[in-house]
Scaffold this motif. Structure first.
Motif, PDB file in Angstrom:
ATOM      1  N   VAL A 190      38.660  62.496   4.941  1.00 54.96           N
ATOM      2  CA  VAL A 190      38.003  62.566   3.828  1.00 54.96           C
ATOM      3  C   VAL A 190      37.412  64.244   3.631  1.00 54.96           C
ATOM      4  N   LYS A 191      37.356  64.515   2.130  1.00 53.74           N
ATOM      5  CA  LYS A 191      36.445  65.918   2.309  1.00 53.74           C
ATOM      6  C   LYS A 191      35.235  65.452   1.466  1.00 53.74           C
ATOM      7  N   GLY A 192      33.752  66.098   1.899  1.00 53.20           N
ATOM      8  CA  GLY A 192      33.180  66.182   1.169  1.00 53.20           C
ATOM      9  C   GLY A 192      32.052  67.736   1.629  1.00 53.20           C
ATOM     10  N   THR A 193      30.670  67.711   1.279  1.00 54.14           N
ATOM     11  CA  THR A 193      29.817  69.172   1.078  1.00 54.14           C
ATOM     12  C   THR A 193      28.280  68.296   1.843  1.00 54.14           C
ATOM     13  N   VAL A 194      28.103  69.730   2.584  1.00 55.89           N
ATOM     14  CA  VAL A 194      26.849  69.775   3.418  1.00 55.89           C
ATOM     15  C   VAL A 194      25.260  69.664   2.416  1.00 55.89           C
ATOM     16  N   VAL A 195      24.784  68.690   2.422  1.00 57.98           N
ATOM     17  CA  VAL A 195      23.631  68.757   1.712  1.00 57.98           C
ATOM     18  C   VAL A 195      23.108  69.093   2.482  1.00 57.98           C
ATOM     19  N   SER A 209      25.875  67.810  16.977  1.00 53.68           N
ATOM     20  CA  SER A 209      26.435  68.903  17.946  1.00 53.68           C
ATOM     21  C   SER A 209      27.253  69.710  17.114  1.00 53.68           C
ATOM     22  N   CYS A 210      27.070  70.315  15.701  1.00 47.64           N
ATOM     23  CA  CYS A 210      27.806  71.042  15.368  1.00 47.64           C
ATOM     24  C   CYS A 210      27.060  72.099  15.294  1.00 47.64           C
ATOM     25  N   PHE A 211      25.699  72.324  16.398  1.00 51.12           N
ATOM     26  CA  PHE A 211      25.540  73.526  16.200  1.00 51.12           C
ATOM     27  C   PHE A 211      24.998  75.098  14.902  1.00 51.12           C
ATOM     28  N   GLY A 212      24.797  74.873  14.492  1.00 48.98           N
ATOM     29  CA  GLY A 212      24.192  75.775  13.099  1.00 48.98           C
ATOM     30  C   GLY A 212      25.631  76.526  12.760  1.00 48.98           C
ATOM     31  N   ILE A 213      26.362  76.180  13.074  1.00 50.43           N
ATOM     32  CA  ILE A 213      27.618  76.628  12.478  1.00 50.43           C
ATOM     33  C   ILE A 213      28.084  75.758  10.620  1.00 50.43           C
ATOM     34  N   LEU A 214      27.458  75.346  10.315  1.00 49.46           N
ATOM     35  CA  LEU A 214      27.577  74.373   8.885  1.00 49.46           C
ATOM     36  C   LEU A 214      26.008  75.217   8.094  1.00 49.46           C
ATOM     37  N   SER A 215      26.390  75.326   6.641  1.00 51.59           N
ATOM     38  CA  SER A 215      25.355  75.788   5.596  1.00 51.59           C
ATOM     39  C   SER A 215      25.562  74.778   4.585  1.00 51.59           C
ATOM     40  N   LYS A 216      24.369  74.485   3.915  1.00 49.07           N
ATOM     41  CA  LYS A 216      23.729  73.715   3.036  1.00 49.07           C
ATOM     42  C   LYS A 216      25.452  74.234   1.776  1.00 49.07           C
ATOM     43  N   ASN A 217      25.822  73.383   0.998  1.00 48.14           N
ATOM     44  CA  ASN A 217      27.012  73.515   0.394  1.00 48.14           C
ATOM     45  C   ASN A 217      28.257  73.498   0.716  1.00 48.14           C
ATOM     46  N   ASP A 218      28.514  73.564   1.710  1.00 50.24           N
ATOM     47  CA  ASP A 218      29.706  74.474   2.735  1.00 50.24           C
ATOM     48  C   ASP A 218      30.801  72.943   2.297  1.00 50.24           C
ATOM     49  N   LYS A 219      32.500  73.094   1.914  1.00 52.23           N
ATOM     50  CA  LYS A 219      32.738  72.067   1.545  1.00 52.23           C
ATOM     51  C   LYS A 219      33.710  71.842   3.116  1.00 52.23           C
ATOM     52  N   VAL A 220      33.477  70.674   3.168  1.00 57.38           N
ATOM     53  CA  VAL A 220      33.994  70.109   4.371  1.00 57.38           C
ATOM     54  C   VAL A 220      35.559  69.458   4.809  1.00 57.38           C
ATOM     55  N   PHE A 221      35.701  69.281   6.084  1.00 55.34           N
ATOM     56  CA  PHE A 221      36.743  67.676   6.301  1.00 55.34           C
ATOM     57  C   PHE A 221      37.343  67.695   7.151  1.00 55.34           C
ATOM     58  N   GLY A 222      37.828  65.982   7.215  1.00 60.05           N
ATOM     59  CA  GLY A 222      37.800  65.460   8.344  1.00 60.05           C
ATOM     60  C   GLY A 222      37.487  63.650   8.449  1.00 60.05           C
ATOM     61  N   GLU A 223      36.917  63.589   9.487  1.00 63.95           N
ATOM     62  CA  GLU A 223      36.477  62.200   9.415  1.00 63.95           C
ATOM     63  C   GLU A 223      35.160  61.950   9.697  1.00 63.95           C
ATOM     64  N   PHE A 224      35.169  61.513   8.646  1.00 67.52           N
ATOM     65  CA  PHE A 224      33.142  60.975   8.623  1.00 67.52           C
ATOM     66  C   PHE A 224      33.170  59.834   9.235  1.00 67.52           C
ATOM     67  N   ASN A 225      34.304  58.628   8.987  1.00 65.48           N
ATOM     68  CA  ASN A 225      34.170  57.285   8.618  1.00 65.48           C
ATOM     69  C   ASN A 225      34.051  56.564   9.435  1.00 65.48           C
ATOM     70  N   SER A 226      33.951  56.814  10.682  1.00 66.62           N
ATOM     71  CA  SER A 226      33.781  56.378  11.958  1.00 66.62           C
ATOM     72  C   SER A 226      33.336  57.351  12.664  1.00 66.62           C
ATOM     73  N   PHE A 227      32.219  56.006  13.981  1.00 66.42           N
ATOM     74  CA  PHE A 227      31.581  57.026  14.841  1.00 66.42           C
ATOM     75  C   PHE A 227      32.619  57.477  16.247  1.00 66.42           C
ATOM     76  N   GLY A 228      32.209  58.833  16.230  1.00 70.29           N
ATOM     77  CA  GLY A 228      32.348  59.223  17.501  1.00 70.29           C
ATOM     78  C   GLY A 228      32.625  61.018  17.169  1.00 70.29           C
ATOM     79  N   SER A 229      33.571  61.676  18.258  1.00 74.39           N
ATOM     80  CA  SER A 229      33.693  63.383  18.649  1.00 74.39           C
ATOM     81  C   SER A 229      34.546  63.313  17.960  1.00 74.39           C
ATOM     82  N   TYR A 230      34.648  64.475  16.241  1.00 71.98           N
ATOM     83  CA  TYR A 230      35.704  65.398  15.990  1.00 71.98           C
ATOM     84  C   TYR A 230      35.681  66.621  15.778  1.00 71.98           C
TER      85      TYR A 230
END
Length: 107
Positions: free
Chosen positions: A24-29, A51-72
């Motif tokens: 799923v696509k999303g935006t860092v808010v 546990s993503c350690f400062g590699i994301l900034s507000k308004n970054d566009k991201v893609f991945g599995e955001f709809n279930s628990f766990g490490s991805y």
């Protein structure tokens, strides 16, 4: 033989399509320390990554599995790079996110 190869190609295309659409696509808010809040484009709900350690900034566009628990592994479209994070909570409302941030950051 031709029919077999055609069937195999169709099967490959269908399999690849389902794998490619698994995220799923999303935006860092919100991004702070090792925490990021993602608003998903699919339904507009929120996901909390830890546990993503400062590699994301507000308004970054991201893609991945955001709809279930766990490490991805996720993909940062804006910065053209991959990163790993832990889905702590998902399918949250805006108020639930505000409450989570207040609790975890003592605000």
């Amino acid at each position: 033989m031709k029919r077999f190869l055609s069937g195999l190609i169709v099967l490959f295309i269908l399999s690849f399509g389902s794998i490619a659409n698994a995220g799923v696509k999303g935006t860092v808010v919100f991004a702070r320390n090792d925490v990021a809040v993602i608003q998903t484009e699919q339904f507009g709900n929120y996901t909390i990554l830890t546990s993503c350690f400062g590699i994301l900034s507000k308004n970054d566009k991201v893609f991945g599995e955001f709809n279930s628990f766990g490490s991805y592994d996720f993909y940062n479209i804006t910065k053209d790079g991959t990163f790993n994070g832990w889905v702590d909570s998902y399918w949250l409302s805006e108020q639930q996110v505000v409450d989570w941030i207040k609790f975890h950051f003592n605000l």
